[in-house]
Design a protein around this motif. Structure first.
Motif, PDB file in Angstrom:
ATOM      1  N   ARG A  71       0.800  -1.229   0.000  1.00 15.92           N
ATOM      2  CA  ARG A  71       0.000   0.000   0.000  1.00 15.92           C
ATOM      3  C   ARG A  71       0.836   1.284   0.000  1.00 15.92           C
ATOM      4  O   ARG A  71       0.302   2.368  -0.185  1.00 15.92           O
ATOM      5  CB  ARG A  71      -0.990   0.002   1.151  1.00 15.92           C
ATOM      6  N   ASP A  72       2.156   1.173   0.174  1.00 13.14           N
ATOM      7  CA  ASP A  72       3.023   2.351   0.125  1.00 13.14           C
ATOM      8  C   ASP A  72       3.757   2.493  -1.211  1.00 13.14           C
ATOM      9  O   ASP A  72       4.639   3.340  -1.350  1.00 13.14           O
ATOM     10  CB  ASP A  72       4.030   2.323   1.277  1.00 13.14           C
ATOM     11  N   GLY A  73       3.396   1.669  -2.204  1.00 13.75           N
ATOM     12  CA  GLY A  73       4.024   1.751  -3.515  1.00 13.75           C
ATOM     13  C   GLY A  73       5.287   0.921  -3.660  1.00 13.75           C
ATOM     14  O   GLY A  73       5.986   1.023  -4.664  1.00 13.75           O
ATOM     15  N   TYR A  74       5.573   0.076  -2.680  1.00 12.77           N
ATOM     16  CA  TYR A  74       6.739  -0.799  -2.741  1.00 12.77           C
ATOM     17  C   TYR A  74       6.384  -2.046  -3.563  1.00 12.77           C
ATOM     18  O   TYR A  74       5.418  -2.743  -3.253  1.00 12.77           O
ATOM     19  CB  TYR A  74       7.184  -1.210  -1.343  1.00 12.77           C
ATOM     20  N   VAL A  75       7.165  -2.312  -4.606  1.00 14.03           N
ATOM     21  CA  VAL A  75       6.923  -3.469  -5.472  1.00 14.03           C
ATOM     22  C   VAL A  75       7.593  -4.693  -4.857  1.00 14.03           C
ATOM     23  O   VAL A  75       8.824  -4.780  -4.798  1.00 14.03           O
ATOM     24  CB  VAL A  75       7.450  -3.216  -6.898  1.00 14.03           C
ATOM     25  N   LEU A  76       6.760  -5.620  -4.416  1.00 17.14           N
ATOM     26  CA  LEU A  76       7.269  -6.868  -3.841  1.00 17.14           C
ATOM     27  C   LEU A  76       7.735  -7.829  -4.929  1.00 17.14           C
ATOM     28  O   LEU A  76       8.764  -8.486  -4.784  1.00 17.14           O
ATOM     29  CB  LEU A  76       6.174  -7.543  -3.012  1.00 17.14           C
ATOM     30  N   ASP A 100      -0.780   5.144  -9.692  1.00 16.10           N
ATOM     31  CA  ASP A 100      -1.571   5.027  -8.458  1.00 16.10           C
ATOM     32  C   ASP A 100      -0.832   5.534  -7.224  1.00 16.10           C
ATOM     33  O   ASP A 100      -1.456   6.019  -6.287  1.00 16.10           O
ATOM     34  CB  ASP A 100      -1.982   3.572  -8.215  1.00 16.10           C
ATOM     35  N   TYR A 101       0.495   5.399  -7.190  1.00 16.59           N
ATOM     36  CA  TYR A 101       1.241   5.682  -5.970  1.00 16.59           C
ATOM     37  C   TYR A 101       2.174   6.894  -6.058  1.00 16.59           C
ATOM     38  O   TYR A 101       2.639   7.362  -5.029  1.00 16.59           O
ATOM     39  CB  TYR A 101       2.064   4.463  -5.544  1.00 16.59           C
ATOM     40  N   GLY A 102       2.485   7.331  -7.244  1.00 23.51           N
ATOM     41  CA  GLY A 102       3.435   8.431  -7.392  1.00 23.51           C
ATOM     42  C   GLY A 102       4.854   7.942  -7.230  1.00 23.51           C
ATOM     43  O   GLY A 102       5.578   7.780  -8.196  1.00 23.51           O
ATOM     44  N   ALA A 140      21.576  -6.159  -1.692  1.00 19.65           N
ATOM     45  CA  ALA A 140      20.512  -5.571  -2.508  1.00 19.65           C
ATOM     46  C   ALA A 140      20.713  -4.074  -2.613  1.00 19.65           C
ATOM     47  O   ALA A 140      21.334  -3.446  -1.755  1.00 19.65           O
ATOM     48  CB  ALA A 140      19.149  -5.865  -1.894  1.00 19.65           C
ATOM     49  N   TYR A 141      20.167  -3.529  -3.686  1.00 19.32           N
ATOM     50  CA  TYR A 141      20.015  -2.092  -3.802  1.00 19.32           C
ATOM     51  C   TYR A 141      18.561  -1.759  -3.515  1.00 19.32           C
ATOM     52  O   TYR A 141      17.655  -2.477  -3.957  1.00 19.32           O
ATOM     53  CB  TYR A 141      20.344  -1.593  -5.212  1.00 19.32           C
ATOM     54  N   TYR A 142      18.357  -0.678  -2.778  1.00 19.54           N
ATOM     55  CA  TYR A 142      17.017  -0.131  -2.582  1.00 19.54           C
ATOM     56  C   TYR A 142      16.861   0.941  -3.651  1.00 19.54           C
ATOM     57  O   TYR A 142      17.662   1.877  -3.729  1.00 19.54           O
ATOM     58  CB  TYR A 142      16.871   0.455  -1.178  1.00 19.54           C
ATOM     59  N   LEU A 143      15.856   0.778  -4.513  1.00 19.17           N
ATOM     60  CA  LEU A 143      15.666   1.635  -5.678  1.00 19.17           C
ATOM     61  C   LEU A 143      14.393   2.450  -5.532  1.00 19.17           C
ATOM     62  O   LEU A 143      13.407   1.985  -4.945  1.00 19.17           O
ATOM     63  CB  LEU A 143      15.571   0.771  -6.943  1.00 19.17           C
ATOM     64  N   LYS A 144      14.411   3.638  -6.115  1.00 21.15           N
ATOM     65  CA  LYS A 144      13.244   4.507  -6.026  1.00 21.15           C
ATOM     66  C   LYS A 144      12.990   5.207  -7.356  1.00 21.15           C
ATOM     67  O   LYS A 144      13.916   5.690  -7.995  1.00 21.15           O
ATOM     68  CB  LYS A 144      13.444   5.554  -4.943  1.00 21.15           C
ATOM     69  N   LEU A 145      11.716   5.245  -7.716  1.00 20.08           N
ATOM     70  CA  LEU A 145      11.244   6.024  -8.852  1.00 20.08           C
ATOM     71  C   LEU A 145      10.341   7.095  -8.272  1.00 20.08           C
ATOM     72  O   LEU A 145       9.273   6.787  -7.733  1.00 20.08           O
ATOM     73  CB  LEU A 145      10.456   5.147  -9.831  1.00 20.08           C
ATOM     74  N   ALA A 152       4.817   7.435 -15.658  1.00 20.42           N
ATOM     75  CA  ALA A 152       3.403   7.215 -15.960  1.00 20.42           C
ATOM     76  C   ALA A 152       2.985   8.045 -17.166  1.00 20.42           C
ATOM     77  O   ALA A 152       2.277   7.557 -18.049  1.00 20.42           O
ATOM     78  CB  ALA A 152       2.543   7.537 -14.753  1.00 20.42           C
ATOM     79  N   ASP A 153       3.446   9.295 -17.232  1.00 24.70           N
ATOM     80  CA  ASP A 153       3.114  10.144 -18.369  1.00 24.70           C
ATOM     81  C   ASP A 153       3.755   9.631 -19.649  1.00 24.70           C
ATOM     82  O   ASP A 153       3.123   9.595 -20.707  1.00 24.70           O
ATOM     83  CB  ASP A 153       3.569  11.585 -18.119  1.00 24.70           C
ATOM     84  N   ARG A 154       5.025   9.233 -19.560  1.00 28.75           N
ATOM     85  CA  ARG A 154       5.732   8.738 -20.748  1.00 28.75           C
ATOM     86  C   ARG A 154       5.061   7.516 -21.347  1.00 28.75           C
ATOM     87  O   ARG A 154       5.059   7.320 -22.544  1.00 28.75           O
ATOM     88  CB  ARG A 154       7.172   8.355 -20.400  1.00 28.75           C
ATOM     89  N   LEU A 155       4.526   6.671 -20.479  1.00 27.82           N
ATOM     90  CA  LEU A 155       3.967   5.407 -20.966  1.00 27.82           C
ATOM     91  C   LEU A 155       2.446   5.375 -20.911  1.00 27.82           C
ATOM     92  O   LEU A 155       1.848   4.314 -21.070  1.00 27.82           O
ATOM     93  CB  LEU A 155       4.536   4.259 -20.125  1.00 27.82           C
ATOM     94  N   ALA A 156       1.812   6.528 -20.741  1.00 29.19           N
ATOM     95  CA  ALA A 156       0.359   6.574 -20.577  1.00 29.19           C
ATOM     96  C   ALA A 156      -0.379   5.944 -21.751  1.00 29.19           C
ATOM     97  O   ALA A 156      -1.435   5.350 -21.587  1.00 29.19           O
ATOM     98  CB  ALA A 156      -0.103   8.007 -20.384  1.00 29.19           C
TER      99      ALA A 156
END
Length: 161
Positions: A71-76, A100-102, A140-145, A152-156
């Motif tokens: 629910r926080d936008g983290y991709v499992l 959905d999550y920004g 691991a690397y912790y990654l963020k978009l 989202a706009d580029r691939l809308a």
């Protein structure tokens, strides 16, 4: 590749596609030689997640790819069937999550060059390295978009309709 894609979002608690998702993840794991996960862990995480699915209607609803997201936008989990890789489905799944999550985050094994190239290509940045993150001692690397990345706009218009 000509496909008729159905996009679907599965709410937490819905397990209609958990078996297909597990099987896809396992096929990729075996092919790429990545760390084996416990099935119970996978199923529990899947149940707690919102799951974004792409299904191929022209192939009896077979699973093209999925992203299981907290629910926080983290991709499992993010997986695309090898037959469909390179067609933009991974990017489109992440774009849908970003819509959905920004802000979208995830972990990737530091030695998984294909995953790291994919995430870098779509605009993720490495926030930090975490030693001994995985059960087998792998880092691991912790990654963020971030919201400003505009994925989202580029691939809308990736899939119209």
């Amino acid at each position: 590749m000509s496909v008729n894609i159905e996009r679907r979002v599965v709410d937490p608690g819905d397990v209609d596609y958990v078996e297909q998702a597990w099987n896809l993840k396992e096929r990729i794991r075996e092919r790429d030689g990545v760390l084996r996960q416990r099935r119970r862990f996978f199923e529990n995480a899947y149940r707690r997640s919102t799951v974004y699915l792409f299904l191929d209607r022209s192939d009896r609803g077979s699973l093209v790819g999925f992203a299981a997201v907290r629910r926080d936008g983290y991709v499992l989990f993010l997986a695309v069937d090898p037959e469909y890789q390179g067609e933009g489905f991974g990017e489109a799944l992440v774009a849908r999550v970003a819509d959905d999550y920004g802000s979208v985050t995830c972990h990737a094994r530091t030695t998984n060059r294909d995953a790291l190239r994919f995430y870098e290509h779509i605009g993720f940045s490495v926030e930090r390295r975490i030693e001994d993150y995985y059960e087998d001692g792998g880092d691991a690397y912790y990654l963020k978009l971030g919201e400003d990345e505009g994925l989202a706009d580029r691939l809308a218009n990736f899939f119209s309709g």
